[in-house]
Motif scaffolding. Structure first.
Motif, PDB file in Angstrom:
ATOM      1  N   THR A 114      18.114   8.009   4.178  1.00 34.64           N
ATOM      2  CA  THR A 114      18.080   9.238   3.494  1.00 34.64           C
ATOM      3  C   THR A 114      18.151  10.232   4.514  1.00 34.64           C
ATOM      4  N   PRO A 115      18.390  11.589   4.337  1.00 31.21           N
ATOM      5  CA  PRO A 115      18.145  12.785   5.223  1.00 31.21           C
ATOM      6  C   PRO A 115      16.810  13.115   5.301  1.00 31.21           C
ATOM      7  N   LEU A 116      16.169  12.548   4.319  1.00 29.99           N
ATOM      8  CA  LEU A 116      14.380  13.050   4.515  1.00 29.99           C
ATOM      9  C   LEU A 116      13.931  11.496   5.198  1.00 29.99           C
ATOM     10  N   GLY A 117      14.375  10.713   5.667  1.00 28.04           N
ATOM     11  CA  GLY A 117      13.821   9.250   6.289  1.00 28.04           C
ATOM     12  C   GLY A 117      12.766   9.483   7.230  1.00 28.04           C
ATOM     13  N   ASN A 118      12.745  10.874   7.936  1.00 30.48           N
ATOM     14  CA  ASN A 118      11.774  10.938   9.019  1.00 30.48           C
ATOM     15  C   ASN A 118      10.907  12.250   8.761  1.00 30.48           C
ATOM     16  N   ALA A 119      10.854  12.547   7.502  1.00 24.38           N
ATOM     17  CA  ALA A 119      10.114  13.840   7.060  1.00 24.38           C
ATOM     18  C   ALA A 119       8.520  13.414   7.123  1.00 24.38           C
ATOM     19  N   ASN A 120       7.747  14.275   7.542  1.00 26.82           N
ATOM     20  CA  ASN A 120       6.288  14.085   7.614  1.00 26.82           C
ATOM     21  C   ASN A 120       5.830  15.427   7.279  1.00 26.82           C
ATOM     22  N   ASN A 121       5.731  15.768   6.198  1.00 28.18           N
ATOM     23  CA  ASN A 121       5.059  17.050   5.902  1.00 28.18           C
ATOM     24  C   ASN A 121       3.726  17.294   5.010  1.00 28.18           C
ATOM     25  N   LEU A 122       3.120  16.304   4.818  1.00 25.80           N
ATOM     26  CA  LEU A 122       2.058  16.169   4.086  1.00 25.80           C
ATOM     27  C   LEU A 122       0.699  15.606   4.622  1.00 25.80           C
ATOM     28  N   THR A 123      -0.474  16.265   4.282  1.00 25.70           N
ATOM     29  CA  THR A 123      -1.674  15.705   4.591  1.00 25.70           C
ATOM     30  C   THR A 123      -2.479  15.301   3.362  1.00 25.70           C
ATOM     31  N   PRO A 124      -3.477  14.543   3.402  1.00 28.66           N
ATOM     32  CA  PRO A 124      -4.068  14.034   2.341  1.00 28.66           C
ATOM     33  C   PRO A 124      -4.563  15.200   1.364  1.00 28.66           C
ATOM     34  N   LEU A 125      -5.255  16.042   2.340  1.00 29.55           N
ATOM     35  CA  LEU A 125      -5.982  17.336   1.690  1.00 29.55           C
ATOM     36  C   LEU A 125      -4.926  18.392   1.019  1.00 29.55           C
ATOM     37  N   LYS A 126      -3.759  18.375   1.691  1.00 28.14           N
ATOM     38  CA  LYS A 126      -2.727  19.361   1.040  1.00 28.14           C
ATOM     39  C   LYS A 126      -2.317  18.595  -0.243  1.00 28.14           C
ATOM     40  N   CYS A 127      -2.089  17.395  -0.566  1.00 23.61           N
ATOM     41  CA  CYS A 127      -1.867  16.613  -1.547  1.00 23.61           C
ATOM     42  C   CYS A 127      -2.704  17.175  -2.565  1.00 23.61           C
ATOM     43  N   LEU A 128      -4.085  16.989  -2.163  1.00 20.93           N
ATOM     44  CA  LEU A 128      -5.345  17.429  -3.313  1.00 20.93           C
ATOM     45  C   LEU A 128      -5.008  18.784  -3.714  1.00 20.93           C
ATOM     46  N   LYS A 129      -4.725  19.742  -2.888  1.00 22.61           N
ATOM     47  CA  LYS A 129      -4.636  20.910  -3.117  1.00 22.61           C
ATOM     48  C   LYS A 129      -3.578  21.128  -4.213  1.00 22.61           C
ATOM     49  N   ILE A 130      -2.406  20.283  -3.982  1.00 21.43           N
ATOM     50  CA  ILE A 130      -1.319  20.581  -4.783  1.00 21.43           C
ATOM     51  C   ILE A 130      -1.779  20.102  -6.278  1.00 21.43           C
ATOM     52  N   VAL A 131      -2.499  18.896  -6.332  1.00 14.95           N
ATOM     53  CA  VAL A 131      -2.806  18.226  -7.772  1.00 14.95           C
ATOM     54  C   VAL A 131      -3.569  19.234  -8.364  1.00 14.95           C
ATOM     55  N   ALA A 132      -4.537  19.975  -7.476  1.00  8.99           N
ATOM     56  CA  ALA A 132      -5.443  20.940  -8.229  1.00  8.99           C
ATOM     57  C   ALA A 132      -4.836  22.079  -8.720  1.00  8.99           C
ATOM     58  N   LEU A 133      -3.746  22.449  -7.783  1.00  6.02           N
ATOM     59  CA  LEU A 133      -2.912  23.636  -8.400  1.00  6.02           C
ATOM     60  C   LEU A 133      -2.074  23.328  -9.687  1.00  6.02           C
ATOM     61  N   PHE A 134      -1.634  22.226  -9.784  1.00 11.66           N
ATOM     62  CA  PHE A 134      -0.967  21.965 -11.067  1.00 11.66           C
ATOM     63  C   PHE A 134      -1.820  21.714 -12.301  1.00 11.66           C
ATOM     64  N   ARG A 135      -3.032  21.338 -12.184  1.00  9.41           N
ATOM     65  CA  ARG A 135      -4.173  21.151 -13.185  1.00  9.41           C
ATOM     66  C   ARG A 135      -4.648  22.415 -13.569  1.00  9.41           C
ATOM     67  N   LEU A 136      -4.779  23.348 -12.757  1.00 12.94           N
ATOM     68  CA  LEU A 136      -5.141  24.750 -13.098  1.00 12.94           C
ATOM     69  C   LEU A 136      -4.173  25.669 -13.715  1.00 12.94           C
ATOM     70  N   PHE A 137      -2.941  25.461 -13.242  1.00 12.44           N
ATOM     71  CA  PHE A 137      -1.882  26.156 -13.968  1.00 12.44           C
ATOM     72  C   PHE A 137      -1.205  25.725 -15.029  1.00 12.44           C
ATOM     73  N   ASN A 138      -1.658  24.386 -15.380  1.00  7.89           N
ATOM     74  CA  ASN A 138      -0.898  23.443 -16.657  1.00  7.89           C
ATOM     75  C   ASN A 138      -2.236  22.789 -17.161  1.00  7.89           C
ATOM     76  N   PRO A 139      -3.203  23.550 -17.710  1.00  7.63           N
ATOM     77  CA  PRO A 139      -4.487  22.730 -18.146  1.00  7.63           C
ATOM     78  C   PRO A 139      -4.336  22.013 -19.378  1.00  7.63           C
ATOM     79  N   ASN A 140      -3.230  22.069 -20.158  1.00  2.72           N
ATOM     80  CA  ASN A 140      -3.193  21.168 -21.052  1.00  2.72           C
ATOM     81  C   ASN A 140      -2.299  20.093 -20.885  1.00  2.72           C
TER      82      ASN A 140
END
Length: 335
Positions: free
Chosen positions: A241-267
């Motif tokens: 796939t075109p993104l076959g070599n992508a490497n743009n995430l770290t575990p802590l960035k993933c945690l920030k994303i999860v927290a962001l979606f919870r805080l913006f969408n609490p329900n």
């Protein structure tokens, strides 16, 4: 720290966090991520208490897809190591439901590849759903592409509870990963799902090269749509796939994303799906201080971890599994 420690109170008091807030959340220094998780966990607990839900899926039609989604192994535009097959029969769909119940999944999703399921495929799936709902104590969801209101009504009458249709990313970034259909088309499909009275499940994939602004925009779109479930996927690069070599995430960035979606969408049910194990790594279980749902038993074209490990995690976190067509005992807040 002053910004972080007020986040839960702001959200629980009904304040809508701003785009600027979202960008701040994603740029928090790594040393403060656990403080961010603590704030987001307060919101999850206030709304959902200690309840947690597993879902499971069947890849009911695989590959040969006309769309060119850059992350997907099923696209006919790319040479990827998968076996394409047409819609499975009713017996296989029922077997999938039985397996879902065996791993304590409360939801079972029938997923097909392609831009949209045909009328014939919808009819066959609806027929299977009728038997599933009579036989197994599991809620049935479908992910069938850009389907119309007529087909949505057929599925609802058959017993389908929820439709999954991911926006994947922001409207601005979407054209960078898909050219064969538009973000607006997907957005309008979600509106149709809501119009016929079906529950909505719509999420994204992260790690495709999107900006922090794109991530915040997606979180804000789901807040505006008031979707019921937000599956968060973290890119697992697929060779070919075109993104076959992508490497743009770290575990802590993933945690920030999860927290962001919870805080913006609490329900919303924040549901961790594809790539959770590979990308969160040692912080996998920490993410479920914030999220309250997961996809168990594997993904469309990739295996997940053993369901027993997810059950063990739920026990350690003191969570009560919602199962047997159960519902969350939510205490929603006004946002």
């Amino acid at each position: 720290m002053e910004f972080i420690k007020n986040l839960a109170d702001r959200v629980l008091n009904g304040e809508k966090l701003t785009k600027e807030d979202g960008l701040k959340i994603l740029s928090i220094e790594d040393e403060y991520v656990m403080d961010l998780v603590e704030e987001a966990a307060k919101v999850r607990e206030a709304v959902f208490s200690n309840q947690m839900e597993f879902c499971s899926l069947i890849n009911a039609k695989n590959g040969a897809c006309t769309e060119d989604c850059s992350f997907c192994a099923q696209s006919a535009h790319f040479k990827t190591p998968i076996n394409a097959y047409s819609l499975v029969n009713k017996e296989q769909m029922l077997e999938g439901a039985e397996k879902a119940v065996m791993i304590n999944a409360n939801r079972y999703c029938i997923v097909v590849s392609g831009r949209r399921a045909t009328k014939e495929e919808v009819a066959k799936i609806a027929d299977a759903v009728k038997d599933i709902t009579k036989t197994y104590p599991v809620k049935v969801c479908c992910s069938l592409g850009t389907i119309d209101e007529e087909d949505l009504k057929v599925l609802k009458e058959a017993g389908v509870d929820r439709i999954n249709h991911n926006l994947e990313t922001s409207e601005k970034f979407f054209k960078n990963i898909v050219t064969t259909h538009t973000w607006k088309e997907r957005y309008e499909t979600i509106k149709k799902v809501q119009k016929v009275g079906l529950s909505t499940c719509s999420g994204g994939i992260f790690g495709m090269g999107e900006s922090d602004e794109d991530i915040v925009d997606l979180a804000m779109t789901y807040r505006e749509l008031k979707v019921d479930s937000i599956p968060l996927n973290f890119l697992m690069p697929i060779p070919g796939t075109p993104l076959g070599n992508a490497n743009n995430l770290t575990p802590l960035k993933c945690l920030k994303i999860v927290a962001l979606f919870r805080l913006f969408n609490p329900n919303a049910e924040i549901r961790l799906c594809g790539g959770r194990e590979a990308n969160l790594k040692d912080y996998h279980d920490v993410a479920f201080e914030v999220a309250n749902c997961l996809m168990a038993g594997g993904y469309l074209t990739r295996a997940g971890r053993e369901p027993g490990k997810d059950e063990e995690m739920a026990r350690k976190l003191g969570r009560e599994l919602v199962k047997n067509r159960g519902n969350f005992n939510k205490k929603p807040i006004e946002v």
